[in-house]
Design a protein around this motif. Structure first.
Motif, PDB file in Angstrom:
ATOM      1  N   ILE A 243     -34.796 -18.443  14.357  1.00 18.52           N
ATOM      2  CA  ILE A 243     -35.377 -19.778  14.454  1.00 18.52           C
ATOM      3  C   ILE A 243     -35.221 -20.315  15.877  1.00 18.52           C
ATOM      4  N   ASP A 244     -36.024 -21.331  16.195  1.00 16.32           N
ATOM      5  CA  ASP A 244     -36.014 -21.931  17.526  1.00 16.32           C
ATOM      6  C   ASP A 244     -36.195 -23.435  17.374  1.00 16.32           C
ATOM      7  N   VAL A 245     -35.211 -24.211  17.823  1.00 17.51           N
ATOM      8  CA  VAL A 245     -35.316 -25.673  17.752  1.00 17.51           C
ATOM      9  C   VAL A 245     -35.487 -26.290  19.137  1.00 17.51           C
ATOM     10  N   PRO A 506     -23.660 -28.756  15.447  1.00 18.25           N
ATOM     11  CA  PRO A 506     -24.315 -27.696  14.677  1.00 18.25           C
ATOM     12  C   PRO A 506     -23.915 -27.732  13.206  1.00 18.25           C
ATOM     13  N   ILE A 507     -24.866 -27.356  12.345  1.00 13.85           N
ATOM     14  CA  ILE A 507     -24.570 -27.217  10.921  1.00 13.85           C
ATOM     15  C   ILE A 507     -24.733 -25.771  10.467  1.00 13.85           C
ATOM     16  N   ALA A 508     -25.366 -24.933  11.318  1.00 17.69           N
ATOM     17  CA  ALA A 508     -25.518 -23.517  10.970  1.00 17.69           C
ATOM     18  C   ALA A 508     -25.753 -22.716  12.238  1.00 17.69           C
ATOM     19  N   ASN A 509     -25.177 -21.504  12.268  1.00 19.80           N
ATOM     20  CA  ASN A 509     -25.343 -20.593  13.402  1.00 19.80           C
ATOM     21  C   ASN A 509     -26.066 -19.333  12.951  1.00 19.80           C
ATOM     22  N   ASP A 510     -26.646 -18.637  13.929  1.00 16.05           N
ATOM     23  CA  ASP A 510     -27.301 -17.339  13.698  1.00 16.05           C
ATOM     24  C   ASP A 510     -28.265 -17.391  12.516  1.00 16.05           C
ATOM     25  N   VAL A 511     -29.197 -18.331  12.587  1.00 14.49           N
ATOM     26  CA  VAL A 511     -30.161 -18.517  11.498  1.00 14.49           C
ATOM     27  C   VAL A 511     -31.340 -17.563  11.713  1.00 14.49           C
ATOM     28  N   LYS A 512     -31.620 -16.741  10.695  1.00 17.90           N
ATOM     29  CA  LYS A 512     -32.703 -15.757  10.760  1.00 17.90           C
ATOM     30  C   LYS A 512     -33.621 -15.933   9.561  1.00 17.90           C
ATOM     31  N   LEU A 513     -34.908 -15.728   9.796  1.00 18.49           N
ATOM     32  CA  LEU A 513     -35.901 -15.776   8.727  1.00 18.49           C
ATOM     33  C   LEU A 513     -36.567 -14.415   8.598  1.00 18.49           C
ATOM     34  N   GLN A 514     -36.890 -14.064   7.349  1.00 21.30           N
ATOM     35  CA  GLN A 514     -37.601 -12.810   7.094  1.00 21.30           C
ATOM     36  C   GLN A 514     -38.587 -13.025   5.954  1.00 21.30           C
ATOM     37  N   ARG A 537     -36.332  -5.412  11.954  1.00 18.80           N
ATOM     38  CA  ARG A 537     -36.126  -5.603  10.512  1.00 18.80           C
ATOM     39  C   ARG A 537     -34.665  -5.449  10.121  1.00 18.80           C
ATOM     40  N   GLU A 538     -34.009  -4.477  10.709  1.00 15.49           N
ATOM     41  CA  GLU A 538     -32.606  -4.223  10.346  1.00 15.49           C
ATOM     42  C   GLU A 538     -31.652  -5.270  10.897  1.00 15.49           C
ATOM     43  N   ASP A 539     -32.107  -6.077  11.871  1.00 14.31           N
ATOM     44  CA  ASP A 539     -31.243  -7.117  12.434  1.00 14.31           C
ATOM     45  C   ASP A 539     -30.962  -8.235  11.437  1.00 14.31           C
ATOM     46  N   PHE A 540     -31.822  -8.368  10.430  1.00 13.10           N
ATOM     47  CA  PHE A 540     -31.661  -9.474   9.490  1.00 13.10           C
ATOM     48  C   PHE A 540     -30.331  -9.388   8.741  1.00 13.10           C
ATOM     49  N   ASN A 541     -29.930  -8.207   8.357  1.00 11.24           N
ATOM     50  CA  ASN A 541     -28.687  -8.032   7.598  1.00 11.24           C
ATOM     51  C   ASN A 541     -27.483  -7.723   8.477  1.00 11.24           C
ATOM     52  N   ASN A 542     -27.674  -7.702   9.791  1.00 13.13           N
ATOM     53  CA  ASN A 542     -26.586  -7.392  10.712  1.00 13.13           C
ATOM     54  C   ASN A 542     -26.001  -8.699  11.246  1.00 13.13           C
ATOM     55  N   ASP A 543     -24.820  -9.061  10.765  1.00 13.37           N
ATOM     56  CA  ASP A 543     -24.211 -10.334  11.157  1.00 13.37           C
ATOM     57  C   ASP A 543     -23.718 -10.340  12.595  1.00 13.37           C
ATOM     58  N   ARG A 544     -23.759  -9.211  13.277  1.00 16.82           N
ATOM     59  CA  ARG A 544     -23.336  -9.171  14.671  1.00 16.82           C
ATOM     60  C   ARG A 544     -24.482  -9.517  15.623  1.00 16.82           C
ATOM     61  N   VAL A 545     -25.683  -9.596  15.089  1.00 18.71           N
ATOM     62  CA  VAL A 545     -26.843  -9.930  15.919  1.00 18.71           C
ATOM     63  C   VAL A 545     -26.960 -11.442  16.034  1.00 18.71           C
ATOM     64  N   ASP A 546     -26.992 -11.926  17.270  1.00 20.61           N
ATOM     65  CA  ASP A 546     -27.067 -13.362  17.529  1.00 20.61           C
ATOM     66  C   ASP A 546     -28.467 -13.885  17.221  1.00 20.61           C
ATOM     67  N   ALA A 547     -28.525 -15.131  16.751  1.00 20.85           N
ATOM     68  CA  ALA A 547     -29.807 -15.774  16.451  1.00 20.85           C
ATOM     69  C   ALA A 547     -29.681 -17.258  16.759  1.00 20.85           C
ATOM     70  N   GLY A 548     -30.692 -18.036  16.389  1.00 24.97           N
ATOM     71  CA  GLY A 548     -30.734 -19.450  16.726  1.00 24.97           C
ATOM     72  C   GLY A 548     -29.800 -20.285  15.877  1.00 24.97           C
ATOM     73  N   ASP A 549     -29.594 -21.512  16.316  1.00 25.87           N
ATOM     74  CA  ASP A 549     -28.679 -22.430  15.643  1.00 25.87           C
ATOM     75  C   ASP A 549     -29.410 -23.713  15.269  1.00 25.87           C
ATOM     76  N   ILE A 550     -28.984 -24.332  14.176  1.00 28.61           N
ATOM     77  CA  ILE A 550     -29.579 -25.572  13.695  1.00 28.61           C
ATOM     78  C   ILE A 550     -28.533 -26.671  13.751  1.00 28.61           C
ATOM     79  N   GLY A 551     -28.912 -27.805  14.346  1.00 22.48           N
ATOM     80  CA  GLY A 551     -28.031 -28.955  14.413  1.00 22.48           C
ATOM     81  C   GLY A 551     -28.301 -29.926  13.277  1.00 22.48           C
ATOM     82  N   ALA A 552     -27.437 -30.905  13.154  1.00 22.32           N
ATOM     83  CA  ALA A 552     -27.557 -31.890  12.088  1.00 22.32           C
ATOM     84  C   ALA A 552     -28.900 -32.614  12.174  1.00 22.32           C
ATOM     85  N   GLY A 553     -29.647 -32.602  11.068  1.00 24.16           N
ATOM     86  CA  GLY A 553     -30.931 -33.288  11.024  1.00 24.16           C
ATOM     87  C   GLY A 553     -32.085 -32.538  11.650  1.00 24.16           C
TER      88      GLY A 553
END
Length: 681
Positions: A243-245, A506-514, A537-553
């Protein structure tokens, strides 16, 4: 002595023929014609508030005439001025020498060519009227326009006004078609040509001409990638992205359009333009900190396809429940930050932000320019005067030691951190990291090592000309923070006041969509935007892969254009052996949605999932406006999938979905669309 002056005066009068106005006009016209034929030039008079050297010389003579009252004084003064004009002044001496640019002069061909080349190589003043005239009239993006038109470059107008007060009264405008075959030197052709370069008729076909839209003399760099391609579901049914905010791209687009030029193509990231606007998505009420809402609507630019609209709304905790905040302002005070829309705007922006902090929050200021330094030790927000005084003392100067500044900022942040508190470094810069660690990949590794400590990094961009958006994106994405661009004080309020909790808590880290599409119902799909956020595709289940973060609201929106099975809009022809593939015939689902995220401070991700129904409904106001913004960004990027859908259609769609628009963001976007339409002609 008086008699001698009288004799001299009579001699001058006897040698001077009677004036003939008709012959004078004919002679001047012929001379102008000869000069134009030989040079390929046309001379245009320019209005100026400053007199030429000839005018000033004549004014001096007039003053002398007013002072010297005797007849002898008048004659002597006139004679001396005439002699000086011919023999002393370089222009006068040139009048006595053969002119190699005129056809009547006896000059060998080689010397004539050399003279022309020397003219082409002549150095141009830094603030040349001619260059500014050509830049403004042709537009910095290669389009024709008025120098002082509504859509003209404001900066070009300012340069013209300054030049009018300091340059000569006449400036030649070069006609490139006539002079280019003659002049071999490239300086004049490259810097002063006025002939329009070939550009596409509309933005959609102007991809190959993108270099023409870049402002001359800039060093801007933007992070982007080619548009996502159309995928065949049977071959590649799964789409995965982070994700990208961030909202920087929309503000950069606005900055360019308001300056009278279309933005560089790479500056347009469609998802950031969509996510700039608030939408009224359902508020989470379950165990998860956000709620996804999925709808399927018709595609406005292609009747044979549909849009899958995914909206995610983050929970907004009560303001009084937020933890204490530790902020380190890492401020670029290098020489490139001296413009009014850089360091001065930065100071005003941080003044606004201080008003939203609690008394117990702490602030520290670190600067970098040549070398890093801490100009304000950690100070409680209640000591507002001390913080403001430190801000006001900042001045721009020196080179940019970005690496040293980052290192010291993290050291200060670590000294401020405490259990239960949020610590964040806010980097404010024009992105010109010209000293130290400047490679985006190296910066990525450095920031990645620091984010695990719990200190996040947000990046605020200021100013244009040397905006290094690529570096800013690398820093923010790998620092678990947000990247924003501030071009006005109103934007500073939006980012640093209205969205303070979302930007800093932040309310969530490393947010991925598939999304997995069902080949029984969908033949093709393409993700609109998120080109720099795609994952394997395999990055979705890999918790070591960094992704976007979501803040409050925070709100996040994603759009897929999908082509149903059997639609006339399918672009890919069937494979010869495609029927040999085993395909599920379940037509009850369009696809399947999955989402992974980590709670702050945890290492294991949490999975959310649900089916996407095939039912198509009418678009809500929020969905329709987000689709209009996606179309706006796609037009700016030259999207090949829009067909004949253009500016008129996107403006109508956005205007119809304006809604209440309490903050005026949507009305502003419609205005930008109209300006962009005019600039794209």
């Amino acid at each position: 002595m008086a008699d001698e002056f009288d004799d001299l005066k009579r001699a001058f009068e006897a040698a001077t023929p009677e004036p003939d106005a008709t012959r004078k006009r004919e002679t001047i016209a012929r001379a102008t014609e000869i000069y134009a034929e030989s040079q390929g030039l046309r001379v245009l008079a320019r209005q100026t508030g400053r007199k030429s050297w000839i005018s000033r010389l004549l004014d001096g003579v007039k003053s002398m005439f007013g002072t010297l009252t005797t007849r002898g004084g008048l004659v002597a003064t006139t004679g001396l001025v005439a002699v000086a004009a011919v023999f002393v002044n370089p222009v006068g001496r040139d009048m006595l020498a053969p002119n190699p640019l005129l056809p009547g002069a006896v000059v060998p061909v080689d010397e004539r060519s050399a003279a022309l080349n020397e003219t082409a190589r002549a150095p141009e003043p830094e603030d040349s009227i001619l260059r500014d005239n050509v830049d403004a009239s042709a537009g910095t993006d290669g389009r024709e326009g008025s120098v002082l038109g509504v859509t003209g470059d404001v900066l070009s107008r300012q340069r013209l006004e300054e030049a009018d007060a300091s340059q000569a009264t006449v400036a030649p405008v070069v006609e490139a078609e006539s002079i280019a075959p003659t002049i071999q030197g490239r300086a004049m052709t490259d810097r002063m040509l006025a002939a329009p370069a070939p550009v596409a008729k509309s933005r959609r076909g102007a991809v190959e001409a993108d270099a023409l839209r870049r402002t001359e003399g800039t060093t801007e760099a933007f992070a982007n990638a080619p548009e996502n391609t159309l995928k065949v579901v049977r071959d590649d049914p799964v789409s995965t992205f982070s994700i990208d905010v961030d909202t920087a791209s929309y503000a950069i687009v606005r900055s360019s359009v308001m300056a009278g030029q279309l933005p560089p193509r790479d500056a347009v990231r469609v998802e950031e333009m969509i996510n700039y606007f608030p939408y009224d998505y359902p508020t989470p009420d379950g165990a998860h900190p956000f709620e996804p809402t999925i709808s399927v609507v018709p595609t406005p630019w292609n009747a044979g396809t549909q849009l899958v609209h995914i909206g995610i709304q983050g929970v907004l905790p009560a303001v009084e429940d937020r933890p204490p905040l530790n902020l380190v302002f890492l401020i670029d005070t290098s020489g490139s930050m001296q413009d009014a829309n850089k360091l001065p705007l930065l100071k005003q922006s941080f003044r606004l932000m201080l008003g939203a902090l609690r008394p117990e929050d702490e602030v520290s200021i670190v600067t970098y320019a040549g070398s890093a330094g801490q100009v304000l030790a950690p100070t409680k927000a209640e000591a507002r005067t001390d913080i403001l005084d430190a801000l006001e003392r900042l001045e721009a100067g020196g080179s940019t030691a970005g690496q040293a500044g980052l290192r010291q900022a993290y050291q200060v942040a670590e000294s401020m951190a405490a259990d239960g508190e949020v610590t964040r470094v806010i980097l404010a810069t024009d992105g010109d990291f010209n000293v130290g660690l400047s490679d985006p990949a190296a910066l990525k590794d450095f920031i990645a090592e620091k984010r695990d400590s719990g200190t996040y990094l947000s990046v605020l961009g200021f100013g244009r000309g040397n905006l290094d958006d690529a570096t800013m994106q690398a820093l923010a994405q790998n620092g678990n923070g947000q990247a924003a661009y501030i071009d006005t004080l109103s934007e500073a309020r939006k980012v640093l006041l209205d969205q303070l909790t979302g930007a800093l808590f932040p309310i969530a880290n490393d947010v991925k969509l598939q999304v997995e599409f069902n080949p029984a119902t969908i033949a093709e799909y393409r993700l609109i935007g998120y080109e720099t956020r795609t994952l394997r595709r395999e990055d979705f289940n890999n918790d070591r892969v960094d992704a976007g973060d979501i803040g409050a609201g925070h709100r996040v929106t994603a759009l897929y254009e999908v082509t149903p099975v059997g639609s006339d809009a399918i672009r890919n022809t069937p494979l010869r052996y495609g029927d040999a593939l085993a395909v599920a015939e379940d037509g009850a689902e369009l696809g399947y949605f999955k989402m992974r995220y980590k709670l702050p401070g945890t290492r294991d991700s949490i999975l959310m999932e649900r089916a996407i129904p095939v039912e198509t409904g009418a678009a809500s106001t929020d969905v329709a406006f987000s689709v209009a913004v996606a179309g706006f960004g796609s037009l700016l990027r030259g999207d090949a999938y829009l067909g004949d859908w253009g500016w008129e259609e996107v403006i109508a769609l956005a205007a119809g979905a304006r809604g209440s628009d309490a903050l005026g963001y949507r009305s502003e976007a419609i205005t930008l669309m109209r300006l962009a339409e005019a600039l794209d002609q």
